[in-house]
Scaffold this active site. Sequence first.
Site, PDB file in Angstrom:
ATOM      1  N   ARG A 168       0.832  -1.214   0.000  1.00 59.41           N
ATOM      2  CA  ARG A 168       0.000   0.000   0.000  1.00 59.41           C
ATOM      3  C   ARG A 168       0.870   1.270   0.000  1.00 59.41           C
ATOM      4  NH1 ARG A 168      -2.958  -3.847  -0.710  1.00 59.41           N
ATOM      5  NH2 ARG A 168      -4.728  -4.400   0.582  1.00 59.41           N
ATOM      6  N   SER A 242     -10.747   0.008   3.500  1.00 63.22           N
ATOM      7  CA  SER A 242      -9.969  -0.225   4.731  1.00 63.22           C
ATOM      8  C   SER A 242      -9.390   1.098   5.206  1.00 63.22           C
ATOM      9  CB  SER A 242      -8.822  -1.187   4.464  1.00 63.22           C
ATOM     10  OG  SER A 242      -9.309  -2.358   3.888  1.00 63.22           O
ATOM     11  N   GLU A 337      -4.443   3.920   6.331  1.00 62.82           N
ATOM     12  CA  GLU A 337      -4.203   3.727   4.892  1.00 62.82           C
ATOM     13  C   GLU A 337      -4.783   4.906   4.108  1.00 62.82           C
ATOM     14  OE1 GLU A 337      -5.013  -0.230   3.206  1.00 62.82           O
ATOM     15  OE2 GLU A 337      -6.106   0.798   1.619  1.00 62.82           O
TER      16      GLU A 337
HETATM   17  P1  FAD Z   1      -8.454   9.434  -4.639  1.00 64.33           P
HETATM   18  O1  FAD Z   1      -9.145   9.115  -3.362  1.00 64.33           O
HETATM   19  O2  FAD Z   1      -9.066  10.429  -5.537  1.00 64.33           O
HETATM   20  O3  FAD Z   1      -6.965   9.881  -4.284  1.00 64.33           O
HETATM   21  C1  FAD Z   1      -6.186   9.125  -3.383  1.00 64.33           C
HETATM   22  C2  FAD Z   1      -4.801   9.773  -3.252  1.00 64.33           C
HETATM   23  O4  FAD Z   1      -4.128   9.704  -4.506  1.00 64.33           O
HETATM   24  C3  FAD Z   1      -4.881  11.271  -2.913  1.00 64.33           C
HETATM   25  O5  FAD Z   1      -3.758  11.576  -2.137  1.00 64.33           O
HETATM   26  C4  FAD Z   1      -4.796  11.942  -4.275  1.00 64.33           C
HETATM   27  O6  FAD Z   1      -4.274  13.257  -4.213  1.00 64.33           O
HETATM   28  C5  FAD Z   1      -3.869  11.005  -5.024  1.00 64.33           C
HETATM   29  N1  FAD Z   1      -4.147  10.940  -6.454  1.00 64.33           N
HETATM   30  C6  FAD Z   1      -5.302  10.577  -7.050  1.00 64.33           C
HETATM   31  N2  FAD Z   1      -5.169  10.592  -8.391  1.00 64.33           N
HETATM   32  C7  FAD Z   1      -3.898  10.976  -8.642  1.00 64.33           C
HETATM   33  C8  FAD Z   1      -3.146  11.203  -9.837  1.00 64.33           C
HETATM   34  N3  FAD Z   1      -3.680  11.046 -11.040  1.00 64.33           N
HETATM   35  N4  FAD Z   1      -1.859  11.613  -9.714  1.00 64.33           N
HETATM   36  C9  FAD Z   1      -1.294  11.797  -8.506  1.00 64.33           C
HETATM   37  N5  FAD Z   1      -1.957  11.601  -7.353  1.00 64.33           N
HETATM   38  C10 FAD Z   1      -3.232  11.192  -7.415  1.00 64.33           C
HETATM   39  N6  FAD Z   1      -7.822  -0.032  -2.107  1.00 64.33           N
HETATM   40  C11 FAD Z   1      -7.046  -1.125  -2.303  1.00 64.33           C
HETATM   41  O7  FAD Z   1      -5.817  -1.018  -2.459  1.00 64.33           O
HETATM   42  N7  FAD Z   1      -7.603  -2.365  -2.355  1.00 64.33           N
HETATM   43  C12 FAD Z   1      -8.924  -2.570  -2.201  1.00 64.33           C
HETATM   44  O8  FAD Z   1      -9.378  -3.697  -2.253  1.00 64.33           O
HETATM   45  C13 FAD Z   1      -9.761  -1.435  -1.962  1.00 64.33           C
HETATM   46  N8  FAD Z   1     -11.083  -1.586  -1.752  1.00 64.33           N
HETATM   47  C14 FAD Z   1     -11.863  -0.500  -1.511  1.00 64.33           C
HETATM   48  C15 FAD Z   1     -13.228  -0.682  -1.287  1.00 64.33           C
HETATM   49  C16 FAD Z   1     -14.059   0.396  -1.051  1.00 64.33           C
HETATM   50  C17 FAD Z   1     -15.527   0.186  -0.795  1.00 64.33           C
HETATM   51  C18 FAD Z   1     -13.512   1.707  -1.060  1.00 64.33           C
HETATM   52  C19 FAD Z   1     -14.405   2.895  -0.867  1.00 64.33           C
HETATM   53  C20 FAD Z   1     -12.161   1.903  -1.265  1.00 64.33           C
HETATM   54  C21 FAD Z   1     -11.309   0.793  -1.483  1.00 64.33           C
HETATM   55  N9  FAD Z   1      -9.932   0.941  -1.698  1.00 64.33           N
HETATM   56  C22 FAD Z   1      -9.151  -0.168  -1.934  1.00 64.33           C
HETATM   57  C23 FAD Z   1      -9.305   2.272  -1.637  1.00 64.33           C
HETATM   58  C24 FAD Z   1      -9.374   3.027  -2.986  1.00 64.33           C
HETATM   59  O9  FAD Z   1     -10.427   2.584  -3.771  1.00 64.33           O
HETATM   60  C25 FAD Z   1      -8.089   2.909  -3.791  1.00 64.33           C
HETATM   61  O10 FAD Z   1      -6.998   3.343  -3.039  1.00 64.33           O
HETATM   62  C26 FAD Z   1      -8.145   3.706  -5.102  1.00 64.33           C
HETATM   63  O11 FAD Z   1      -7.008   3.454  -5.873  1.00 64.33           O
HETATM   64  C27 FAD Z   1      -8.288   5.202  -4.890  1.00 64.33           C
HETATM   65  O12 FAD Z   1      -8.536   5.797  -6.152  1.00 64.33           O
HETATM   66  P2  FAD Z   1      -9.174   7.238  -6.285  1.00 64.33           P
HETATM   67  O13 FAD Z   1      -9.114   7.619  -7.711  1.00 64.33           O
HETATM   68  O14 FAD Z   1     -10.512   7.265  -5.658  1.00 64.33           O
HETATM   69  O15 FAD Z   1      -8.139   8.083  -5.425  1.00 64.33           O
HETATM   70  P1  NAP Z   2     -10.211 -11.227   4.509  1.00 62.24           P
HETATM   71  O1  NAP Z   2     -10.287 -12.175   3.373  1.00 62.24           O
HETATM   72  O2  NAP Z   2     -11.266 -11.261   5.578  1.00 62.24           O
HETATM   73  O3  NAP Z   2      -8.780 -11.339   5.213  1.00 62.24           O
HETATM   74  C1  NAP Z   2      -8.413 -10.483   6.299  1.00 62.24           C
HETATM   75  C2  NAP Z   2      -6.983 -10.015   6.087  1.00 62.24           C
HETATM   76  O4  NAP Z   2      -6.137 -11.142   6.061  1.00 62.24           O
HETATM   77  C3  NAP Z   2      -6.843  -9.314   4.759  1.00 62.24           C
HETATM   78  O5  NAP Z   2      -6.723  -7.962   5.033  1.00 62.24           O
HETATM   79  C4  NAP Z   2      -5.619  -9.930   4.083  1.00 62.24           C
HETATM   80  O6  NAP Z   2      -4.519  -9.037   4.008  1.00 62.24           O
HETATM   81  C5  NAP Z   2      -5.219 -11.066   4.991  1.00 62.24           C
HETATM   82  N1  NAP Z   2      -5.245 -12.343   4.241  1.00 62.24           N
HETATM   83  C6  NAP Z   2      -6.308 -13.128   3.955  1.00 62.24           C
HETATM   84  N2  NAP Z   2      -5.911 -14.242   3.308  1.00 62.24           N
HETATM   85  C7  NAP Z   2      -4.563 -14.150   3.178  1.00 62.24           C
HETATM   86  C8  NAP Z   2      -3.564 -14.965   2.594  1.00 62.24           C
HETATM   87  N3  NAP Z   2      -3.875 -16.135   2.032  1.00 62.24           N
HETATM   88  N4  NAP Z   2      -2.277 -14.532   2.619  1.00 62.24           N
HETATM   89  C9  NAP Z   2      -1.935 -13.364   3.187  1.00 62.24           C
HETATM   90  N5  NAP Z   2      -2.850 -12.535   3.753  1.00 62.24           N
HETATM   91  C10 NAP Z   2      -4.133 -12.917   3.756  1.00 62.24           C
HETATM   92  O7  NAP Z   2     -10.113  -9.735   3.944  1.00 62.24           O
HETATM   93  P2  NAP Z   2     -11.234  -8.782   3.343  1.00 62.24           P
HETATM   94  O8  NAP Z   2     -11.389  -7.648   4.259  1.00 62.24           O
HETATM   95  O9  NAP Z   2     -12.441  -9.558   2.922  1.00 62.24           O
HETATM   96  O10 NAP Z   2     -10.493  -8.255   2.048  1.00 62.24           O
HETATM   97  C11 NAP Z   2     -10.187  -9.116   0.985  1.00 62.24           C
HETATM   98  C12 NAP Z   2      -9.102  -8.504   0.131  1.00 62.24           C
HETATM   99  O11 NAP Z   2      -9.556  -7.255  -0.407  1.00 62.24           O
HETATM  100  C13 NAP Z   2      -7.823  -8.191   0.915  1.00 62.24           C
HETATM  101  O12 NAP Z   2      -6.712  -8.433   0.099  1.00 62.24           O
HETATM  102  C14 NAP Z   2      -7.954  -6.730   1.223  1.00 62.24           C
HETATM  103  O13 NAP Z   2      -6.703  -6.080   1.321  1.00 62.24           O
HETATM  104  C15 NAP Z   2      -8.727  -6.200   0.034  1.00 62.24           C
HETATM  105  N6  NAP Z   2      -9.528  -5.032   0.408  1.00 62.24           N
HETATM  106  C16 NAP Z   2      -8.871  -3.854   0.559  1.00 62.24           C
HETATM  107  C17 NAP Z   2      -9.572  -2.711   0.909  1.00 62.24           C
HETATM  108  C18 NAP Z   2      -8.847  -1.394   1.005  1.00 62.24           C
HETATM  109  O14 NAP Z   2      -9.493  -0.372   1.094  1.00 62.24           O
HETATM  110  N7  NAP Z   2      -7.550  -1.376   0.986  1.00 62.24           N
HETATM  111  C19 NAP Z   2     -10.945  -2.768   1.136  1.00 62.24           C
HETATM  112  C20 NAP Z   2     -11.572  -4.004   1.022  1.00 62.24           C
HETATM  113  C21 NAP Z   2     -10.863  -5.132   0.653  1.00 62.24           C
HETATM  114  P3  NAP Z   2      -4.250  -7.931   2.862  1.00 62.24           P
HETATM  115  O15 NAP Z   2      -5.220  -6.842   3.145  1.00 62.24           O
HETATM  116  O16 NAP Z   2      -2.842  -7.522   3.121  1.00 62.24           O
HETATM  117  O17 NAP Z   2      -4.457  -8.568   1.536  1.00 62.24           O
END
Ligand code: FAD
Ligand code: NAP
Length: 341
Positions: A168, A242, A337
């Site tokens: 991340r 998250s 995050e």
């Molecule tokens: P924004 O929120 O618009 O911006 C985020 C940051 O990036 C800000 O600091 C902004 O200034 C910067 N930024 C945006 N665009 C640019 C650009 N073009 N150039 C330079 N900087 C920029 N994230 C995960 O990693 N995994 C997931 O599974 C995941 N699941 C999610 C589920 C839900 C329901 C939600 C709401 C969010 C989730 N996220 C997840 C977080 C998010 O969706 C991601 O981080 C996504 O990439 C953010 O994109 P955005 O365009 O909305 O960014």
């Molecule tokens: P989950 O399956 O309930 O698992 C809980 C946590 O355990 C996850 O965060 C994941 O870490 C870790 N995990 C599960 N299985 C694993 C494996 N085999 N090896 C290593 N780590 C493992 O998680 P969840 O909340 O439903 O999310 C599922 C996936 O979607 C995850 O990868 C999660 O990161 C991603 N997600 C991200 C966001 C976001 O906003 N960043 C939001 C929703 C879902 P990791 O998170 O490091 O993968």
Amino acid sequence: MEHAQIRENYSLRNCNTFGIEASARYYAEFASTEELELLLQEPLVRDAGKLLVLGGGSNILLTGDVAGTVLKNNIGGIDTIGEDEEFVYVRAGAGVNWHQFVLHCLALGYAGVENLSLIPGSVGASPMQNIGAYGVEIKDVFHELEAMHIADRKRRTFDAEACAFGYRESVFKNKYKGKYIITSVTYRLRKQPVFHTEYGAIRQELEAMGVTELSIGAIAQAVINIRTSKLPDWHETGNAGSFFKNPQVPLDKYAELKTAYPSIPAYPQESGMKLAAGWLIEQCGWKGHREGDAGCYPKQALVLVNYGKATGGEIFALSEKIIGSVQDKFGVLLEREVNIV
Ligand code: FAD
Ligand code: NAP
């Protein structure tokens, strides 16, 4: 460029998935690098100070009004620009919706992003925090990106090494925070898929779907099903996914925790163990907790939600309390995050 394109005191409520009410002193949208370049030369933008670029606003928490300028990235376009024996190279404009990009790849049979289905936000933000889910991260499919330096408007190409991807993390969240605007990203997708089904509940879901032959479409659908059942729909309940990262602890700390809490989930990393932040938060009693309109989502404790009129300050205050109690109970420091603005 006419000033009419720059809006003043613009409400950002519809520009962030938390649904937080806050305004930008100035706001403008751009749909090409040329438009961006012109905007960056505008005296209003140049002199306003803080500049925030936004894609889908799905990874930010607005804790107050933005005193400077918000620039919304709408650069579109998806093009296959090359191929070799194993890979196809696809360039997408930074303003393209991420899931639309995934659907495009699925339709053409390009493999690699199926596990990343239904992540909100834009292509341009995907390298920012090296988005990841279900065992796949952007770095696994990344080829290069183009970005514009805000101060001198020079264009620069970054390869994977220059992006310094981590969990991340990328150089754009650290050394180059606020310095570049990403304008396009080129991904390297596989012609022959390599399936990743070992993570989380994917396999279970594929079974429940009755899938006997794996495909990128089936995996994408399994991920979509799990996400839809587990995560709040931000159109209805504001959230940014998250809120915290999963913490990594040294092995001796893990051993100590495992003795005290035998059921603690943990995943081995190159050095140390990754803990599930959601589990730690749940153990502290926060899951389903609500303070006014700020809350900890009942189905997934890692997600903080806005039930309606919460302010960014209220969500932030709740996150402080959660960090404090996890630190007190487990001696583990949670890191946010979500980008705090
Ligand atoms: P924004 O929120 O618009 O911006 C985020 C940051 O990036 C800000 O600091 C902004 O200034 C910067 N930024 C945006 N665009 C640019 C650009 N073009 N150039 C330079 N900087 C920029 N994230 C995960 O990693 N995994 C997931 O599974 C995941 N699941 C999610 C589920 C839900 C329901 C939600 C709401 C969010 C989730 N996220 C997840 C977080 C998010 O969706 C991601 O981080 C996504 O990439 C953010 O994109 P955005 O365009 O909305 O960014
Ligand atoms: P989950 O399956 O309930 O698992 C809980 C946590 O355990 C996850 O965060 C994941 O870490 C870790 N995990 C599960 N299985 C694993 C494996 N085999 N090896 C290593 N780590 C493992 O998680 P969840 O909340 O439903 O999310 C599922 C996936 O979607 C995850 O990868 C999660 O990161 C991603 N997600 C991200 C966001 C976001 O906003 N960043 C939001 C929703 C879902 P990791 O998170 O490091 O993968």
